[in-house]
Design an enzyme around this catalytic site. Structure first.
Site, PDB file in Angstrom:
ATOM      1  N   SER A 169      -2.746  56.551   5.030  1.00 40.89           N
ATOM      2  CA  SER A 169      -3.183  57.496   3.991  1.00 40.89           C
ATOM      3  C   SER A 169      -3.118  58.932   4.505  1.00 40.89           C
ATOM      4  CB  SER A 169      -4.637  57.199   3.588  1.00 40.89           C
ATOM      5  OG  SER A 169      -4.714  55.962   2.961  1.00 40.89           O
ATOM      6  N   ARG A 207      -0.607  62.354   3.426  1.00 37.69           N
ATOM      7  CA  ARG A 207      -1.214  63.632   3.036  1.00 37.69           C
ATOM      8  C   ARG A 207      -0.788  64.750   3.972  1.00 37.69           C
ATOM      9  NH1 ARG A 207      -3.844  59.365   1.119  1.00 37.69           N
ATOM     10  NH2 ARG A 207      -5.363  59.537  -0.578  1.00 37.69           N
ATOM     11  N   ARG A 230       3.308  48.171 -10.942  1.00 36.54           N
ATOM     12  CA  ARG A 230       1.932  48.668 -10.748  1.00 36.54           C
ATOM     13  C   ARG A 230       1.595  49.711 -11.810  1.00 36.54           C
ATOM     14  NH1 ARG A 230       1.006  49.612  -4.491  1.00 36.54           N
ATOM     15  NH2 ARG A 230      -1.133  49.797  -5.259  1.00 36.54           N
ATOM     16  N   ASP A 251      -8.530  47.622   1.056  1.00 35.26           N
ATOM     17  CA  ASP A 251      -7.287  47.083   1.619  1.00 35.26           C
ATOM     18  C   ASP A 251      -7.532  45.934   2.602  1.00 35.26           C
ATOM     19  OD1 ASP A 251      -5.780  48.839   0.132  1.00 35.26           O
ATOM     20  OD2 ASP A 251      -5.624  50.331   1.727  1.00 35.26           O
ATOM     21  N   ARG A 293      -3.480  40.333  -5.040  1.00 35.99           N
ATOM     22  CA  ARG A 293      -3.898  39.807  -3.734  1.00 35.99           C
ATOM     23  C   ARG A 293      -4.915  38.666  -3.843  1.00 35.99           C
ATOM     24  NH1 ARG A 293      -3.747  45.504  -0.319  1.00 35.99           N
ATOM     25  NH2 ARG A 293      -1.525  45.308   0.157  1.00 35.99           N
TER      26      ARG A 293
HETATM   27  C1  S3P Z   1      -4.763  54.774  -0.779  1.00 38.00           C
HETATM   28  C2  S3P Z   1      -5.740  54.435  -1.658  1.00 38.00           C
HETATM   29  C3  S3P Z   1      -6.035  53.060  -2.064  1.00 38.00           C
HETATM   30  C4  S3P Z   1      -5.460  52.052  -1.080  1.00 38.00           C
HETATM   31  C5  S3P Z   1      -4.053  52.374  -0.696  1.00 38.00           C
HETATM   32  C6  S3P Z   1      -3.966  53.754  -0.074  1.00 38.00           C
HETATM   33  C7  S3P Z   1      -4.502  56.198  -0.494  1.00 38.00           C
HETATM   34  O1  S3P Z   1      -5.486  52.813  -3.339  1.00 38.00           O
HETATM   35  O2  S3P Z   1      -5.522  50.756  -1.624  1.00 38.00           O
HETATM   36  O3  S3P Z   1      -3.559  51.422   0.231  1.00 38.00           O
HETATM   37  O4  S3P Z   1      -3.843  56.522   0.490  1.00 38.00           O
HETATM   38  O5  S3P Z   1      -4.984  57.025  -1.284  1.00 38.00           O
HETATM   39  P1  S3P Z   1      -6.294  53.258  -4.678  1.00 38.00           P
HETATM   40  O6  S3P Z   1      -6.566  54.670  -4.572  1.00 38.00           O
HETATM   41  O7  S3P Z   1      -5.360  52.983  -5.810  1.00 38.00           O
HETATM   42  O8  S3P Z   1      -7.484  52.363  -4.701  1.00 38.00           O
END
Ligand code: S3P
Length: 437
Positions: free
Chosen positions: A22, A26, A122, A317, A348
């Site tokens: 994540s 960013r 999705r 996750d 999942r």
């Molecule tokens: C993420 C947010 C989560 C997570 C994904 C990564 C992110 O999803 O499940 O693997 O980097 O912002 P959601 O924001 O849809 O819950």
């Protein structure tokens, strides 16, 4: 590619997992949006983050690789992007698609975002609707009554800031709207019902954005960003496989160095501790606005619990491997509030329940959760259905299985944790890759 994992009785050793996925996405995006050169160290060199990096290059940003995991992003500011000549391919990465959509909504040209089969199924209405409210024009494909990718975005450099209550606790949606908010002519106010990961807010603040956070209300003022140097901690969602694997097996002992321990990501630690696990966070420190620590896990006997729903978002996750830990525990584990788990790279709940049942598990699925009865597993063949976290969770199931497990369709482990097999072997698993079939 398939994986075979032999039964194994414990995990032992010390490893450093790769950079946080994540935060890596960013870092590239905010680096590109800022003025000056952003140096990134510990970037996750995996397919998902490379999709974001490649997207920025297609939009005219120069990114140089300095050494493994270290990159220099030559920021172009909010207004220096150029249109991509071809569609931007996000592959399997929901984070790339949703975050990039927020940026592209504010750029004065048209863009197309495409993805693989999983990503095309999705839900995207969760970003399309609020971006439209901000003044962007976006079209998706209608599939099973949902708006899905590919996305066609006609950006608008005069977006309007909105006040918006997020209908689901999603960091991807929140981040998409905050990125669009950077281009807006007035403030953007987001209200969250659930504490999703806050890496975007922390990083925007570190890049000098005017962002104010008051409990569950985030206010972002139109801001320009200043480049900076970033060190990315290890990904707790990758560490999670070894944390759970070690916690559930007596005499295991594992140390995971320099892992991000942001309070909104450590649901797995709370859940496993409640099941009786011995997990300590050592050498806690803060790096670039993110809490980091070394995680020490000493294995023991776990007990089944009812998982408090308030921990679901911060462990979202990690549920594939939490299901495996629940099988290793004595008694029943009940989990509810997992609706979002059905909308990840695969459904999942369904894919895990099917695979674990094939290994002899006692697991009952309902609409938003599961009931799992602790039990030992037999060996067998399981389908990951191309879901990286499902594949890695099945590998951990070998710790409670009495014979080898063959896991199908594991290529996508490379989307988030390319050296998973090497680190798993280092900790004691006998795991090897082979061609499908
Ligand atoms: C993420 C947010 C989560 C997570 C994904 C990564 C992110 O999803 O499940 O693997 O980097 O912002 P959601 O924001 O849809 O819950």
């Amino acid at each position: 590619m398939d994986l075979t994992v032999n039964p194994r009785s414990l995990l032992q050793g010390e490893v450093q997992v790769p950079g946080d996925k994540s935060i890596s996405h960013r870092a590239i995006i905010l680096g590109a949006l800022s003025e000056g050169k952003t140096y990134i160290h510990g970037f996750l060199e995996a397919k998902d983050c490379f999709a974001t990096l490649q997207a920025m290059c297609q939009l005219g940003v120069v990114i140089d690789k300095l050494s493994p995991g270290s990159y220099c992003v030559q920021g172009v500011g909010l207004h220096g992007f150029t249109p991509s000549h071809s569609p931007i391919n996000c592959g399997n990465s929901g984070t790339s698609m949703r975050l990039l959509a927020g940026v592209l909504a504010g750029l004065p040209f048209e863009s197309h975002l495409i993805g693989d089969n999983s990503l095309q199924n999705r839900p995207m209405e969760r970003i399309v609707r609020p971006l439209q409210k901000m003044g962007a024009t976006l079209y998706g494909q209608e599939r099973n009554e949902k708006i899905c990718a590919p996305l066609h975005i006609i950006g608008n450099s005069h977006l309007q800031g909105i006040e918006y209550t997020l209908p689901v606790a999603s960091a991807q949606v929140k981040s998409c709207l905050l990125l669009a908010g950077l281009f807006s002519n007035n403030k953007t106010i987001l209200i969250e019902n659930g504490a999703s990961r806050d890496h975007t807010e922390r990083m925007m603040h570190a890049f000098g954005a005017y962002i104010d956070i008051e409990r569950n209300k985030i206010t972002l003022f139109p801001s320009s960003l200043k480049a900076r140097e970033l060190n990315i901690p290890g990904d707790i969602s990758s560490a999670a496989f070894f944390i759970a694997g070690a916690a559930m097996i007596p005499d295991s002992h594992v140390i995971l160095r320099s892992v991000g321990v942001n309070p909104r990501r450590i649901g797995i630690i709370h859940i496993l501790r409640m099941m009786g696990a011995q997990i300590d966070i050592l050498n806690q420190r803060e790096i670039c606005g993110e809490p980091v620590g070394d995680i020490e896990v000493k294995g023991g006997k776990l007990s089944g619990i009812t998982i408090p729903t308030e921990w679901v978002v911060s462990a979202i996750d990690e549920f594939p491997v939490i299901f495996v830990a629940a099988l290793a525990a004595s008694g029943k584990t009940l989990i509810h509030g997992l609706d979002e788990l059905r909308l990840k790279e695969t459904d999942r709940i369904q894919v895990m329940a099917k695979g674990l049942k094939a290994l002899g598990a006692d697991i009952e699925e309902d609409e938003d959760g599961v009931l799992i009865q602790g039990s030992l597993l037999k060996g067998g063949v399981v389908e990951s259905e191309g879901d990286h976290r499902v594949a890695m969770a099945f590998a951990m199931a070998s710790l409670i299985a009495n014979d080898s497990i063959i896991i199908r369709d594991c290529d996508n482990i490379a989307t988030s944790f390319p050296n998973f097999c090497t680190l798993a072997q280092h900790l004691g698993l006998t795991i090897y890759q082979h061609a499908e079939g």
